[in-house]
Design an enzyme around this catalytic site. Structure first.
Site, PDB file in Angstrom:
ATOM      1  N   GLU A 164       0.796  -1.228   0.000  1.00  0.00           N
ATOM      2  CA  GLU A 164       0.000   0.000   0.000  1.00  0.00           C
ATOM      3  C   GLU A 164       0.831   1.281   0.000  1.00  0.00           C
ATOM      4  O   GLU A 164       0.802   2.051   0.977  1.00  0.00           O
ATOM      5  CB  GLU A 164      -0.960   0.020   1.198  1.00  0.00           C
ATOM      6  CG  GLU A 164      -1.885  -1.183   1.247  1.00  0.00           C
ATOM      7  CD  GLU A 164      -2.965  -1.053   2.320  1.00  0.00           C
ATOM      8  OE1 GLU A 164      -2.823  -0.180   3.193  1.00  0.00           O
ATOM      9  OE2 GLU A 164      -3.939  -1.808   2.258  1.00  0.00           O
ATOM     10  N   GLU A 344      -5.484  -8.721   0.893  1.00  0.00           N
ATOM     11  CA  GLU A 344      -6.123  -8.398   2.176  1.00  0.00           C
ATOM     12  C   GLU A 344      -7.594  -8.125   1.941  1.00  0.00           C
ATOM     13  O   GLU A 344      -7.952  -7.422   0.992  1.00  0.00           O
ATOM     14  CB  GLU A 344      -5.540  -7.122   2.815  1.00  0.00           C
ATOM     15  CG  GLU A 344      -4.198  -7.290   3.439  1.00  0.00           C
ATOM     16  CD  GLU A 344      -3.683  -5.995   4.065  1.00  0.00           C
ATOM     17  OE1 GLU A 344      -4.491  -5.130   4.457  1.00  0.00           O
ATOM     18  OE2 GLU A 344      -2.453  -5.857   4.134  1.00  0.00           O
TER      19      GLU A 344
HETATM   20  C1  GCO Z   1      -3.250  -2.500   5.165  1.00  0.00           C
HETATM   21  C2  GCO Z   1      -2.892  -2.798   6.257  1.00  0.00           C
HETATM   22  C3  GCO Z   1      -3.299  -3.505   7.416  1.00  0.00           C
HETATM   23  C4  GCO Z   1      -4.439  -2.928   8.174  1.00  0.00           C
HETATM   24  C5  GCO Z   1      -5.727  -3.262   7.512  1.00  0.00           C
HETATM   25  C6  GCO Z   1      -6.916  -2.762   8.235  1.00  0.00           C
HETATM   26  O1  GCO Z   1      -2.397  -3.048   4.420  1.00  0.00           O
HETATM   27  O2  GCO Z   1      -4.093  -1.655   5.009  1.00  0.00           O
HETATM   28  O3  GCO Z   1      -2.029  -3.746   5.724  1.00  0.00           O
HETATM   29  O4  GCO Z   1      -2.109  -3.403   8.076  1.00  0.00           O
HETATM   30  O5  GCO Z   1      -4.402  -3.458   9.428  1.00  0.00           O
HETATM   31  O6  GCO Z   1      -5.763  -2.708   6.250  1.00  0.00           O
HETATM   32  O7  GCO Z   1      -6.880  -1.366   8.306  1.00  0.00           O
END
Ligand code: GCO
Length: 443
Positions: A164, A344
């Site tokens: 990200e 994710e």
């Molecule tokens: C992401 C984050 C996570 C967060 C999840 C929830 O990559 O955004 O990797 O670390 O915990 O997105 O907000």
């Protein structure tokens, strides 16, 4: 739910800072998140990553838990300052020994390791010289990546450069509610450029040293809808799509920044040296997409999330599974995409333990409906190769601290006891059925 291909990868995901703890153990250097947690008011519950889920010490039983879920793969990240305390120069053998144990432990349990190099925990020493705004950080990252690949590349299936980059750039360096807490649009754009550049240079360097892992990057993407049909709101949505999605996908896939956004940022545009864009646009073995919700943009007063009547998670995020189908179809239509992984997807809800069980029906429904949304896109021709639940277990949710729980496994932070929530039991059953179908497909 349609059948998924027999080689589809099912997994769970975590990241180093959010679960490991052992923040200054065995030679680990500090990261910008260690520093950020010390700023009064930065973290909602004034917590930090000193202990987190104590995964650094509990990794073996945590891997048992993951294997017991019946997943194919585990997505984890390497903490850069654990293996290279200052972000340049000497490597820390004890840090590498931890990841060697972890990766070998996965292989011993039949789990495929999916490694992320940068899940936000930049070594503090590099922030002291400007962090990602400083072009020198790019080469330091490539050096770190090459060393990780030398040590682990023979055993990990997949290496992701950055998790990200939008979050690192915008939340970390423009809004400043994430580490390192800088508030400048110009810095944000330079940071984003250096993240992309270091990604491309890393892919080139890893391929040159013969790394056989699949190489890619993970982006957080969403469909962006206009709050109303007015010309102003539609223009706002288009710009927000430009800064949030096209600013990353265009350079990675097409080797250029979107002209409309460049025009909009004017003098804040990043310094781009000749050749940078070609260096960024390296062939990707995969693109990871993290999806949580759609986004709604307007030119006027902020859109009222309650107006859609949708369910809202504990993060205040709207539940919108069909947005994932829409996003995947759009990328497929507009770009020559590499294979996609949903790296994710998940939701925070205020879980409660009742008679030793956590009946997290809303999380279970969230995951089920999003898996169905992936299947919808696949039926319509999008190639998706895997899906990872965020997260394996409750953990340090950045500026929200420990109060927001994303895990399918509950963590009791007083005892470090893990309890499978109903969503985990559901996922395990779902994966069992998938395996039965796989066998049928193979027969
Ligand atoms: C992401 C984050 C996570 C967060 C999840 C929830 O990559 O955004 O990797 O670390 O915990 O997105 O907000």
């Amino acid at each position: 739910m349609p059948d998924f291909p027999k080689n589809f990868i099912w997994g769970v995901a975590t990241s180093a800072f959010q679960i490991e703890g052992a923040a200054s153990v065995d030679g680990k250097g500090p990261s910008i998140w260690d520093d950020f947690c010390r700023i009064p008011g930065a973290i909602a519950d004034a917590s930090d990553g000193t202990e987190a889920c104590d995964h650094y010490h509990r990794w073996a039983t945590d891997l048992d838990l993951i294997a017991d879920l019946g997943v194919d793969a585990y997505r984890f990240s390497v903490s850069w300052p654990r293996v290279q305390p200052l972000g340049s120069g000497a490597f820390n053998e004890a840090g590498f020994a931890f990841y060697e144990r972890l990766v070998d432990g996965m292989l011993a349990r039949g789990l495929k390791p999916y490694l992320t190099l940068n899940h936000w925990d930049l070594p503090s020493a590099l922030q002291a010289t400007g962090g990602w705004e400083n072009r020198d950080t790019v080469q330091h990252f490539v050096d770190y990546a090459c060393e990780v690949a030398r040590r682990l590349g023979d055993r990990v299936v997949s290496i992701c450069t950055h998790n990200e980059p939008w979050v690192i750039a915008v939340l970390g360096n423009e809004i400043g509610n994430f580490a390192p807490g800088i508030k400048s649009r110009a810095v944000m754009l330079q940071v984003a450029h250096h993240l992309l550049l270091s990604h491309g240079l890393t892919l080139t360097a890893l391929r040159a040293q013969g790394c056989k892992s699949e190489l890619g990057i993970v982006l957080n993407l969403a469909p962006i809808h206009a709050a109303t049909d007015s010309a102003e709101d539609r223009a706002a949505a288009r710009l927000s799509d430009g800064t949030g999605l096209r600013w990353y996908v265009d350079p990675l896939i097409k080797g250029c920044y979107p002209a409309d956004v460049l025009g909009h940022v004017g003098a804040d545009a990043p310094k781009v040296l000749p050749g940078d864009m070609e260096k960024i646009a390296q062939p990707l073995d995969f693109m990871g997409i993290n999806y949580y919700m759609r986004s709604v943009a307007g030119a006027g007063v902020p859109w009222d999330i309650k107006s859609s009547g949708r369910e809202i998670t504990d993060m205040g995020w709207e539940v919108y599974p069909e947005g994932l189908t829409e996003l995947l179809l759009r990328l497929h239509r507009e770009y020559p995409m590499p294979p996609i992984f949903i790296t994710e997807n998940g939701a925070a809800f205020p879980d409660e333990v009742v008679d030793g069980r956590v009946h997290d029906v809303r999380r279970q429904a969230y995951i089920e409906n999003h898996i169905a949304a992936v299947a919808q896109a696949m039926v319509q021709g999008v190639r998706v190769d895997g899906y990872f639940v965020w997260s394996l277990m409750d953990n340090f949710e950045w500026a929200s601290g420990y109060a927001k729980r994303f895990g399918i496994v509950r963590v009791d932070y007083d005892t470090q006891q893990r309890t499978l929530k109903d969503s985990a039991l559901w996922y395990r059953d779902f994966l069992r059925q998938q395996r039965v179908q796989r066998l049928a497909l193979a027969a």
